[in-house]
Design a protein around this motif. Structure first.
Motif, PDB file in Angstrom:
ATOM      1  N   GLY A  21       0.791  -1.223   0.000  1.00  0.00           N
ATOM      2  CA  GLY A  21       0.000   0.000   0.000  1.00  0.00           C
ATOM      3  C   GLY A  21       0.817   1.264   0.000  1.00  0.00           C
ATOM      4  N   LEU A  22       2.014   1.257   0.584  1.00  0.00           N
ATOM      5  CA  LEU A  22       2.800   2.490   0.726  1.00  0.00           C
ATOM      6  C   LEU A  22       4.000   2.574  -0.208  1.00  0.00           C
ATOM      7  CD1 LEU A  22       2.798   2.954   4.615  1.00  0.00           C
ATOM      8  CD2 LEU A  22       1.368   4.101   2.917  1.00  0.00           C
ATOM      9  N   THR A  23       4.356   1.493  -0.869  1.00  0.00           N
ATOM     10  CA  THR A  23       5.529   1.491  -1.745  1.00  0.00           C
ATOM     11  C   THR A  23       5.238   2.230  -3.048  1.00  0.00           C
ATOM     12  OG1 THR A  23       6.401  -0.573  -0.829  1.00  0.00           O
ATOM     13  CG2 THR A  23       7.096  -0.001  -3.065  1.00  0.00           C
ATOM     14  N   ASP A  24       6.245   2.958  -3.525  1.00  0.00           N
ATOM     15  CA  ASP A  24       6.173   3.568  -4.856  1.00  0.00           C
ATOM     16  C   ASP A  24       6.684   2.538  -5.857  1.00  0.00           C
ATOM     17  OD1 ASP A  24       6.276   5.009  -7.170  1.00  0.00           O
ATOM     18  OD2 ASP A  24       7.543   6.618  -6.404  1.00  0.00           O
ATOM     19  N   TRP A  25       5.759   1.847  -6.504  1.00  0.00           N
ATOM     20  CA  TRP A  25       6.136   0.760  -7.409  1.00  0.00           C
ATOM     21  C   TRP A  25       6.695   1.265  -8.729  1.00  0.00           C
ATOM     22  CZ3 TRP A  25       6.531  -3.830  -5.310  1.00  0.00           C
ATOM     23  CH2 TRP A  25       5.803  -4.074  -4.145  1.00  0.00           C
ATOM     24  N   ARG A  26       6.576   2.566  -8.975  1.00  0.00           N
ATOM     25  CA  ARG A  26       7.138   3.108 -10.216  1.00  0.00           C
ATOM     26  C   ARG A  26       8.625   3.402 -10.084  1.00  0.00           C
ATOM     27  NH1 ARG A  26       2.333   7.493 -10.375  1.00  0.00           N
ATOM     28  NH2 ARG A  26       3.172   7.647  -8.264  1.00  0.00           N
ATOM     29  N   ARG A  27       9.067   3.641  -8.837  1.00  0.00           N
ATOM     30  CA  ARG A  27      10.488   3.888  -8.589  1.00  0.00           C
ATOM     31  C   ARG A  27      10.893   3.112  -7.334  1.00  0.00           C
ATOM     32  NH1 ARG A  27      11.304  10.298  -8.667  1.00  0.00           N
ATOM     33  NH2 ARG A  27       9.221  10.281  -7.723  1.00  0.00           N
ATOM     34  N   LEU A  28      11.261   1.871  -7.548  1.00  0.00           N
ATOM     35  CA  LEU A  28      11.524   0.978  -6.429  1.00  0.00           C
ATOM     36  C   LEU A  28      12.795   1.329  -5.671  1.00  0.00           C
ATOM     37  CD1 LEU A  28      10.500  -2.470  -7.956  1.00  0.00           C
ATOM     38  CD2 LEU A  28       9.265  -1.120  -6.256  1.00  0.00           C
ATOM     39  N   ARG A  29      13.684   2.113  -6.281  1.00  0.00           N
ATOM     40  CA  ARG A  29      14.946   2.426  -5.615  1.00  0.00           C
ATOM     41  C   ARG A  29      14.859   3.636  -4.699  1.00  0.00           C
ATOM     42  NH1 ARG A  29      19.606   1.448 -10.284  1.00  0.00           N
ATOM     43  NH2 ARG A  29      19.100  -0.764 -10.660  1.00  0.00           N
ATOM     44  N   ILE A  54      14.547   5.724  -1.443  1.00  0.00           N
ATOM     45  CA  ILE A  54      14.977   5.367  -0.092  1.00  0.00           C
ATOM     46  C   ILE A  54      13.786   5.198   0.838  1.00  0.00           C
ATOM     47  CG2 ILE A  54      15.276   7.745   0.697  1.00  0.00           C
ATOM     48  CD1 ILE A  54      17.773   6.712   2.234  1.00  0.00           C
ATOM     49  N   ALA A  55      12.672   5.872   0.537  1.00  0.00           N
ATOM     50  CA  ALA A  55      11.481   5.700   1.381  1.00  0.00           C
ATOM     51  C   ALA A  55      10.975   4.262   1.323  1.00  0.00           C
ATOM     52  CB  ALA A  55      10.384   6.661   0.944  1.00  0.00           C
ATOM     53  N   ASN A  56      11.137   3.605   0.178  1.00  0.00           N
ATOM     54  CA  ASN A  56      10.763   2.192   0.089  1.00  0.00           C
ATOM     55  C   ASN A  56      11.655   1.336   0.997  1.00  0.00           C
ATOM     56  OD1 ASN A  56       8.854   2.894  -1.815  1.00  0.00           O
ATOM     57  ND2 ASN A  56      10.158   2.410  -3.566  1.00  0.00           N
ATOM     58  N   LEU A  57      12.935   1.705   1.071  1.00  0.00           N
ATOM     59  CA  LEU A  57      13.840   1.009   1.984  1.00  0.00           C
ATOM     60  C   LEU A  57      13.419   1.242   3.433  1.00  0.00           C
ATOM     61  CD1 LEU A  57      16.410  -0.599   2.608  1.00  0.00           C
ATOM     62  CD2 LEU A  57      17.700   1.556   2.449  1.00  0.00           C
ATOM     63  N   ASP A  58      12.981   2.459   3.742  1.00  0.00           N
ATOM     64  CA  ASP A  58      12.518   2.752   5.100  1.00  0.00           C
ATOM     65  C   ASP A  58      11.381   1.822   5.507  1.00  0.00           C
ATOM     66  OD1 ASP A  58      14.339   4.842   5.156  1.00  0.00           O
ATOM     67  OD2 ASP A  58      12.858   6.337   4.541  1.00  0.00           O
ATOM     68  N   LEU A  59      10.458   1.577   4.596  1.00  0.00           N
ATOM     69  CA  LEU A  59       9.341   0.677   4.884  1.00  0.00           C
ATOM     70  C   LEU A  59       9.837  -0.734   5.167  1.00  0.00           C
ATOM     71  CD1 LEU A  59       6.828   1.837   2.115  1.00  0.00           C
ATOM     72  CD2 LEU A  59       6.807   2.463   4.536  1.00  0.00           C
ATOM     73  N   LEU A  60      10.796  -1.195   4.369  1.00  0.00           N
ATOM     74  CA  LEU A  60      11.353  -2.530   4.587  1.00  0.00           C
ATOM     75  C   LEU A  60      12.047  -2.629   5.940  1.00  0.00           C
ATOM     76  CD1 LEU A  60      12.822  -3.365   1.057  1.00  0.00           C
ATOM     77  CD2 LEU A  60      10.985  -4.594   2.222  1.00  0.00           C
ATOM     78  N   VAL A  61      12.773  -1.562   6.314  1.00  0.00           N
ATOM     79  CA  VAL A  61      13.479  -1.581   7.599  1.00  0.00           C
ATOM     80  C   VAL A  61      12.478  -1.610   8.752  1.00  0.00           C
ATOM     81  CG1 VAL A  61      15.034  -0.303   9.107  1.00  0.00           C
ATOM     82  CG2 VAL A  61      15.537  -0.482   6.670  1.00  0.00           C
ATOM     83  N   LEU A  62      11.390  -0.856   8.644  1.00  0.00           N
ATOM     84  CA  LEU A  62      10.373  -0.883   9.694  1.00  0.00           C
ATOM     85  C   LEU A  62       9.803  -2.288   9.871  1.00  0.00           C
ATOM     86  CD1 LEU A  62       8.554   2.483   8.930  1.00  0.00           C
ATOM     87  CD2 LEU A  62       9.610   1.872  11.114  1.00  0.00           C
ATOM     88  N   ILE A  63       9.579  -2.971   8.769  1.00  0.00           N
ATOM     89  CA  ILE A  63       9.121  -4.356   8.846  1.00  0.00           C
ATOM     90  C   ILE A  63      10.237  -5.269   9.342  1.00  0.00           C
ATOM     91  CG2 ILE A  63       8.329  -6.314   7.434  1.00  0.00           C
ATOM     92  CD1 ILE A  63       6.185  -4.306   7.972  1.00  0.00           C
TER      93      ILE A  63
END
Length: 553
Positions: A136-144, A146-155
């Motif tokens: 729901g929160l990932t930007d699938w158009r630009r996977l690189r 850093i905010a996407n990495l932040d979500l992974l780290v929280l998980i």
């Protein structure tokens, strides 16, 4: 006084009447006919590999068998210290459990199924929640990004959590610290730079809102169907009962929660409305008041995040921002973990989000921060930064300090009178500072105490420095730096647990969501983030622009 004397007399009479029954019950706690004897249970326990290993290191260990909870529990002692604990089935003589190290004294370190959050730990619930949060929160158009990495780290806390559920805290505890350090560094980077790539989910706003509402309904339903109040929620209900009956809060909690008076008075006051609806029975039962309180704290945080997004951005952009924040709270597994444990930690989350909502009002941000401080103390680290948020204007400083002081006096007046500030300090701050726990690297490796003190000193210095720099702070920076300060304190705690994640998570979520707008801003509608609740008024329409052109011929 008369009521108390009558109650005391009734209690003494009841104890006198129950004394024979209690003694009989104590005598009845013994094996049934045909069960193995204490000597046989000890022999079975002595053959356990864990006991064998411990006796090689400590050859003077002495066994102490006790029949308890319908089984033999054989402890192995050297002096007053217990090095091994073995559970033996009284019917078969088989060893059912065997513990050494931290698990001997700490039952919560044994990985018992359902002790925290019950069925939420099932992979069929936990894994879909993690995936939904990421999808729901990932930007699938630009996977690189850093905010996407932040979500992974929280998980990423889930890696540590996996080993905790297995009872392997020698692995689970160290694995939590890299995640905390990364999040601290990220929040500091955002806080001092005030810009960068943030959350940019691709789901439409309506999808996010529907998913958030569904998740909130699911969580509440799961709490009502399968949740159990841990000692934290139990303590809240007991404290509320004491307030209702005019009893001192500190120094006299029930034996099964004897250290439950370790929180601030605001925490217990928050449970009063729920204890009034579902009165405390005097026992650690289902505690419906704890369920009601945790559900309310959770929904309040969700609603405040939604309100915050709507208020700091006008129009559709604000509605989308609020929906992103609300979805982030509803989908994050550790907010559900707090709810299913019926803990009080979402109360801190709600009060800190309320502080952001009221950030532009010095008096009220002082009030909400003080409420959070006198609930669980750690939010005090934000006080210097919020004091000077409006600069050094005497009227603003006085308003903030007055709000903070008014709550402090109201919260502390009763404990100061009875049982006194010394008892309050000993039962709360001193007890927390002096506790030993294997749920931190400081408790597992005592030689690292110098490092803990250094981190604590650095966090204190940062808290004071943030009163001066950056000189002007946006809402984004306040949220990020507040999260950094709370993480800094958590890094130094002697006892850290996954329930504490929600103290900083909504603050970091706000910072990540504010880093980047999901659509191009209208120059006439951009709010001044230094004053997040005051929007710039769009200019009055010019007659030359709003009127039709005058015919020329």
């Amino acid at each position: 006084m008369a009521r108390r004397a009558a109650a005391l007399l009734a209690l003494l009479v009841a104890l006198a009447l129950l004394a024979p029954t209690t003694a009989a019950a104590a005598k009845e706690e013994k094996p049934a006919p045909g069960d193995i004897t204490a000597a046989e249970a000890t022999q079975a326990a002595a053959r356990d590999p864990n006991v064998t290993a411990e006796t090689h290191v400590h050859p003077d260990l002495i066994p102490s068998p006790v029949f308890k909870n319908e089984r033999w529990e054989v402890g192995w002692f050297e002096g007053d210290r217990e090095y091994a604990l073995v559970m033996v089935d009284p019917k078969t003589g088989e060893v059912t459990e065997s513990w050494t190290g931290y698990q001997v004294a700490w039952e919560m370190a044994r990985g018992y199924s359902g002790e925290f959050a019950h069925s939420l730990n099932s992979p069929f619930i936990w894994v879909p929640l993690c995936l939904l949060f990421l999808v729901g929160l990932t930007d699938w158009r630009r996977l690189r990004r850093i905010a996407n990495l932040d979500l992974l780290v929280l998980i990423g806390f889930g890696v540590s959590h996996f080993f905790f559920n297995r009872g392997d805290i020698g692995v689970s505890v160290p694995l939590a610290y890299p995640v905390l350090v990364y999040l601290l560094a990220r929040c500091l980077w955002i806080g001092f730079r005030g810009r960068g790539a943030g959350l940019r989910p691709v789901w439409p706003t309506l999808w996010l809102l529907v998913a958030a509402l569904f998740l909130m309904g699911f969580r509440v339903g799961l709490n009502m169907a399968d949740a159990g109040a841990i000692d934290v929620g139990y303590a809240g209900v007991v404290g509320a009962d004491k307030i209702v009956h005019g009893e001192p809060l500190y120094g006299d909690f029930p034996e099964d929660i004897h250290s439950g008076d370790t929180y601030g008075p605001v925490n217990y006051a928050a449970y009063v409305p729920f204890e009034a609806i579902w009165p405390y029975s005097g026992e650690w039962d289902d505690l419906p008041a704890a369920h009601g309180a945790s559900i309310t704290f959770d929904i309040a945080t969700f609603a405040l995040l939604l309100l915050l997004g709507i208020r700091i951005r006008p129009g559709p952009a604000g509605r989308r921002l609020g929906t992103i924040l609300a979805f982030g709270w509803a989908a994050f597994p550790y907010t559900a973990y707090v709810l299913e444990s019926d803990s009080n930690d979402s109360l801190i989350a709600a009060l800190l989000v309320a502080t952001l909502v009221l950030l532009a009002k010095p008096l009220w941000r002082g009030v909400t921060l003080a409420l959070a401080t006198w609930a669980k103390f750690v939010p005090l680290v934000m006080a210097p930064m919020l004091l000077t948020l409006d600069g050094w204007r005497p009227r603003k400083l006085a308003a903030y300090a007055g709000g903070f002081a008014a709550v402090t006096v109201a919260a502390m007046l009763w404990p100061a009178l009875d049982p006194g500030l010394h008892t309050f300090y000993e039962r709360t701050i001193a007890a927390q500072a002096g506790r030993t726990s294997p749920f931190s690297i400081w408790g597992q490796v005592e030689s690292l105490e110098w490092l803990r003190i250094a981190i604590l000193a650095a966090t204190g210095a940062l808290a004071l420095a943030l009163a001066f720099v950056p000189r002007k702070k946006s809402l984004l920076q306040v949220a990020a730096l507040s999260a950094a300060l709370i993480i800094g304190v958590q890094l130094t705690l002697h006892h850290w647990f996954y329930l504490y994640i929600v103290w900083f998570f909504p603050l970091m979520l706000v910072a990540l969501a504010l880093l980047e707008r999901t659509e191009e801003p209208d120059p006439d509608e951009v709010p001044d983030l230094r004053w997040p609740l005051r929007r710039r008024r769009p200019p009055e329409p010019s007659p030359a622009r709003s009127s039709p052109p005058v015919p020329t011929g």
